[in-house]
Structures are given as C-alpha cells and as structure tokens.
Design a protein around this motif. Structure first.
Motif, PDB file in Angstrom:
ATOM      1  N   LEU A 190       0.740  -1.428   0.607  1.00 21.80           N
ATOM      2  CA  LEU A 190      -0.134  -0.187  -0.282  1.00 21.80           C
ATOM      3  C   LEU A 190       0.809   1.431  -0.205  1.00 21.80           C
ATOM      4  O   LEU A 190       0.686   1.969  -0.500  1.00 21.80           O
ATOM      5  CB  LEU A 190      -1.220  -0.248   1.536  1.00 21.80           C
ATOM      6  CG  LEU A 190      -1.895  -0.851   0.951  1.00 21.80           C
ATOM      7  CD1 LEU A 190      -2.666  -0.920   2.825  1.00 21.80           C
ATOM      8  CD2 LEU A 190      -2.989  -0.349   0.044  1.00 21.80           C
ATOM      9  N   GLN A 191       2.229   1.265   1.048  1.00 17.48           N
ATOM     10  CA  GLN A 191       2.383   2.371   0.913  1.00 17.48           C
ATOM     11  C   GLN A 191       3.471   2.693  -1.079  1.00 17.48           C
ATOM     12  O   GLN A 191       3.339   3.945  -1.149  1.00 17.48           O
ATOM     13  CB  GLN A 191       3.817   2.270   1.403  1.00 17.48           C
ATOM     14  CG  GLN A 191       3.333   2.476   2.954  1.00 17.48           C
ATOM     15  CD  GLN A 191       4.283   2.036   4.427  1.00 17.48           C
ATOM     16  OE1 GLN A 191       4.915   1.226   3.724  1.00 17.48           O
ATOM     17  NE2 GLN A 191       4.478   2.329   5.565  1.00 17.48           N
ATOM     18  N   LEU A 192       3.745   1.920  -1.776  1.00 15.79           N
ATOM     19  CA  LEU A 192       4.484   2.158  -2.526  1.00 15.79           C
ATOM     20  C   LEU A 192       3.170   2.254  -3.591  1.00 15.79           C
ATOM     21  O   LEU A 192       3.674   3.486  -4.648  1.00 15.79           O
ATOM     22  CB  LEU A 192       4.961   0.650  -3.118  1.00 15.79           C
ATOM     23  CG  LEU A 192       6.124  -0.271  -2.300  1.00 15.79           C
ATOM     24  CD1 LEU A 192       6.337  -1.278  -2.932  1.00 15.79           C
ATOM     25  CD2 LEU A 192       7.126   1.085  -2.460  1.00 15.79           C
ATOM     26  N   PHE A 193       1.700   1.470  -3.824  1.00 14.69           N
ATOM     27  CA  PHE A 193       0.798   2.024  -4.486  1.00 14.69           C
ATOM     28  C   PHE A 193       0.593   3.683  -3.884  1.00 14.69           C
ATOM     29  O   PHE A 193      -0.074   4.501  -5.083  1.00 14.69           O
ATOM     30  CB  PHE A 193      -0.495   1.427  -4.243  1.00 14.69           C
ATOM     31  CG  PHE A 193      -0.553   0.245  -4.308  1.00 14.69           C
ATOM     32  CD1 PHE A 193      -0.328   0.130  -5.600  1.00 14.69           C
ATOM     33  CD2 PHE A 193      -0.939  -1.354  -3.971  1.00 14.69           C
ATOM     34  CE1 PHE A 193       0.174  -1.744  -6.566  1.00 14.69           C
ATOM     35  CE2 PHE A 193      -1.137  -1.973  -4.822  1.00 14.69           C
ATOM     36  CZ  PHE A 193      -0.543  -2.496  -5.673  1.00 14.69           C
ATOM     37  N   ARG A 194       1.090   4.267  -2.821  1.00  7.46           N
ATOM     38  CA  ARG A 194       0.063   5.479  -2.578  1.00  7.46           C
ATOM     39  C   ARG A 194       1.450   6.743  -2.849  1.00  7.46           C
ATOM     40  O   ARG A 194       1.409   7.659  -3.179  1.00  7.46           O
ATOM     41  CB  ARG A 194       0.575   5.796  -0.806  1.00  7.46           C
ATOM     42  CG  ARG A 194      -0.380   5.147  -0.419  1.00  7.46           C
ATOM     43  CD  ARG A 194      -0.921   5.126   0.868  1.00  7.46           C
ATOM     44  NE  ARG A 194      -1.734   6.943   1.218  1.00  7.46           N
ATOM     45  CZ  ARG A 194      -2.674   7.023   1.709  1.00  7.46           C
ATOM     46  NH1 ARG A 194      -2.226   6.968   3.558  1.00  7.46           N
ATOM     47  NH2 ARG A 194      -2.726   8.249   1.642  1.00  7.46           N
ATOM     48  N   LYS A 195       2.824   5.920  -3.307  1.00  7.80           N
ATOM     49  CA  LYS A 195       3.846   7.231  -4.320  1.00  7.80           C
ATOM     50  C   LYS A 195       3.349   7.222  -5.172  1.00  7.80           C
ATOM     51  O   LYS A 195       3.915   8.005  -6.314  1.00  7.80           O
ATOM     52  CB  LYS A 195       5.132   6.351  -4.289  1.00  7.80           C
ATOM     53  CG  LYS A 195       5.932   6.331  -2.617  1.00  7.80           C
ATOM     54  CD  LYS A 195       7.344   5.852  -2.483  1.00  7.80           C
ATOM     55  CE  LYS A 195       7.357   5.189  -1.132  1.00  7.80           C
ATOM     56  NZ  LYS A 195       9.133   5.081  -1.276  1.00  7.80           N
ATOM     57  N   GLU A 196       2.114   6.673  -6.009  1.00  7.60           N
ATOM     58  CA  GLU A 196       2.228   6.775  -7.371  1.00  7.60           C
ATOM     59  C   GLU A 196       1.106   7.572  -7.420  1.00  7.60           C
ATOM     60  O   GLU A 196       0.319   7.915  -6.543  1.00  7.60           O
ATOM     61  CB  GLU A 196       1.494   5.418  -7.987  1.00  7.60           C
ATOM     62  CG  GLU A 196       2.455   4.309  -7.980  1.00  7.60           C
ATOM     63  CD  GLU A 196       3.777   4.354  -9.173  1.00  7.60           C
ATOM     64  OE1 GLU A 196       3.524   4.957  -9.959  1.00  7.60           O
ATOM     65  OE2 GLU A 196       4.633   4.104  -8.673  1.00  7.60           O
ATOM     66  N   SER A 197       0.552   7.747  -8.531  1.00  6.24           N
ATOM     67  CA  SER A 197      -0.181   9.040  -8.689  1.00  6.24           C
ATOM     68  C   SER A 197      -1.192   7.942  -9.546  1.00  6.24           C
ATOM     69  O   SER A 197      -1.911   7.715 -10.187  1.00  6.24           O
ATOM     70  CB  SER A 197      -0.067  10.175  -9.675  1.00  6.24           C
ATOM     71  OG  SER A 197      -0.630  10.775 -10.623  1.00  6.24           O
ATOM     72  N   TRP A 198      -2.612   8.578  -8.319  1.00  6.73           N
ATOM     73  CA  TRP A 198      -4.060   7.812  -9.210  1.00  6.73           C
ATOM     74  C   TRP A 198      -5.103   8.738  -9.483  1.00  6.73           C
ATOM     75  O   TRP A 198      -4.872   9.967  -9.156  1.00  6.73           O
ATOM     76  CB  TRP A 198      -3.921   6.323  -7.850  1.00  6.73           C
ATOM     77  CG  TRP A 198      -3.668   5.856  -7.492  1.00  6.73           C
ATOM     78  CD1 TRP A 198      -2.113   5.757  -7.267  1.00  6.73           C
ATOM     79  CD2 TRP A 198      -3.438   4.145  -8.447  1.00  6.73           C
ATOM     80  NE1 TRP A 198      -1.457   4.493  -6.980  1.00  6.73           N
ATOM     81  CE2 TRP A 198      -1.999   3.433  -8.058  1.00  6.73           C
ATOM     82  CE3 TRP A 198      -3.624   3.845  -9.419  1.00  6.73           C
ATOM     83  CZ2 TRP A 198      -1.385   2.526  -8.484  1.00  6.73           C
ATOM     84  CZ3 TRP A 198      -3.011   2.736 -10.092  1.00  6.73           C
ATOM     85  CH2 TRP A 198      -1.902   2.107  -9.085  1.00  6.73           C
ATOM     86  N   PRO A 199      -6.091   8.408 -10.217  1.00 14.76           N
ATOM     87  CA  PRO A 199      -7.525   9.191 -10.011  1.00 14.76           C
ATOM     88  C   PRO A 199      -8.333   8.863  -8.977  1.00 14.76           C
ATOM     89  O   PRO A 199      -7.728   8.259  -7.675  1.00 14.76           O
ATOM     90  CB  PRO A 199      -8.558   7.734 -11.286  1.00 14.76           C
ATOM     91  CG  PRO A 199      -7.424   7.028 -11.886  1.00 14.76           C
ATOM     92  CD  PRO A 199      -6.113   7.078 -11.110  1.00 14.76           C
ATOM     93  N   LEU A 249      -7.791   3.505  -2.204  1.00 11.12           N
ATOM     94  CA  LEU A 249      -6.776   2.943  -1.151  1.00 11.12           C
ATOM     95  C   LEU A 249      -6.437   3.601   0.277  1.00 11.12           C
ATOM     96  O   LEU A 249      -6.050   2.707   1.077  1.00 11.12           O
ATOM     97  CB  LEU A 249      -5.984   3.452  -2.079  1.00 11.12           C
ATOM     98  CG  LEU A 249      -5.028   3.196  -3.355  1.00 11.12           C
ATOM     99  CD1 LEU A 249      -3.773   4.377  -3.802  1.00 11.12           C
ATOM    100  CD2 LEU A 249      -3.791   1.369  -3.271  1.00 11.12           C
ATOM    101  N   GLU A 250      -7.292   4.577   0.081  1.00 12.84           N
ATOM    102  CA  GLU A 250      -7.473   4.781   2.210  1.00 12.84           C
ATOM    103  C   GLU A 250      -8.396   4.420   2.805  1.00 12.84           C
ATOM    104  O   GLU A 250      -7.668   3.932   3.481  1.00 12.84           O
ATOM    105  CB  GLU A 250      -7.758   7.039   1.975  1.00 12.84           C
ATOM    106  CG  GLU A 250      -6.759   7.580   1.129  1.00 12.84           C
ATOM    107  CD  GLU A 250      -7.644   9.282   1.006  1.00 12.84           C
ATOM    108  OE1 GLU A 250      -8.166   8.807   1.076  1.00 12.84           O
ATOM    109  OE2 GLU A 250      -6.853  10.051   0.243  1.00 12.84           O
TER     110      GLU A 250
END
Length: 91
Positions: free
Chosen positions: A37-46, A53-54
């Motif tokens: 999840l921490q890795l995903f949060r570093k990306e830009s998402w719609p 994710l939150e």
C-alpha cells in the motif's frame, strides 16, 4: 497435582503455538500488504482509486491494531501460565 501440571504445560504449549501463528501467519502477510500500500500511494492515481487506497489503508491499520492487541494478550497469557507452572502464582 501432577495432572494439573501436565494440563498447564499443555496450555502453555498451545499458547506458544497461537502466538507463533499470530506472528507468522497473520502479521507477516499484514505487513507485506501494508508495504505494498505504501508503494501504491507513491504513484499518482485517479481520485476514486485514491479514495479506495485510503479506505484499504484504514482497514489495514485496524487489522494491525487488532493483531497487536492479540499478540500482547497472548504474551501476557503465556507469561501467567509460566508463573503458574513455576509455582510463582496461584489460580
């Protein structure tokens, strides 16, 4: 008295196994998901995916708290059983 000691030793061993399983089988995967999840949060998402994710992060944090509480309870239980086995505490 011998039988009570055998029962306490058995309960102590069961508690140790529960503690191990909580640490290895629950907390291990939980912390891996948390890292992903921490890795995903570093990306830009719609925005809608960011909201998901939150929500997922909040659920993981609740699971981590529950697992930590369970680990603490098992450790306290194991310590009490050990004191009973050693005769340093009475039921």
């Amino acid at each position: 008295m011998e039988r009570e000691g055998d029962i306490l030793r058995w309960v102590h061993e069961q508690t140790r196994q529960y503690t191990f399983h909580n640490d290895q089988m629950l907390r291990g995967p939980l912390f891996r998901v948390k890292g992903m999840l921490q890795l995903f949060r570093k990306e830009s998402w719609p925005a809608d995916q960011q909201k998901l994710l939150e929500i997922l992060q909040g659920e993981v944090e609740q699971m981590e708290k529950a697992s930590s509480t369970m680990a603490r309870m098992l450790e306290e239980h194991e310590a009490r059983i050990q004191r009973l086995i050693e005769g340093r505490e009475q039921l």
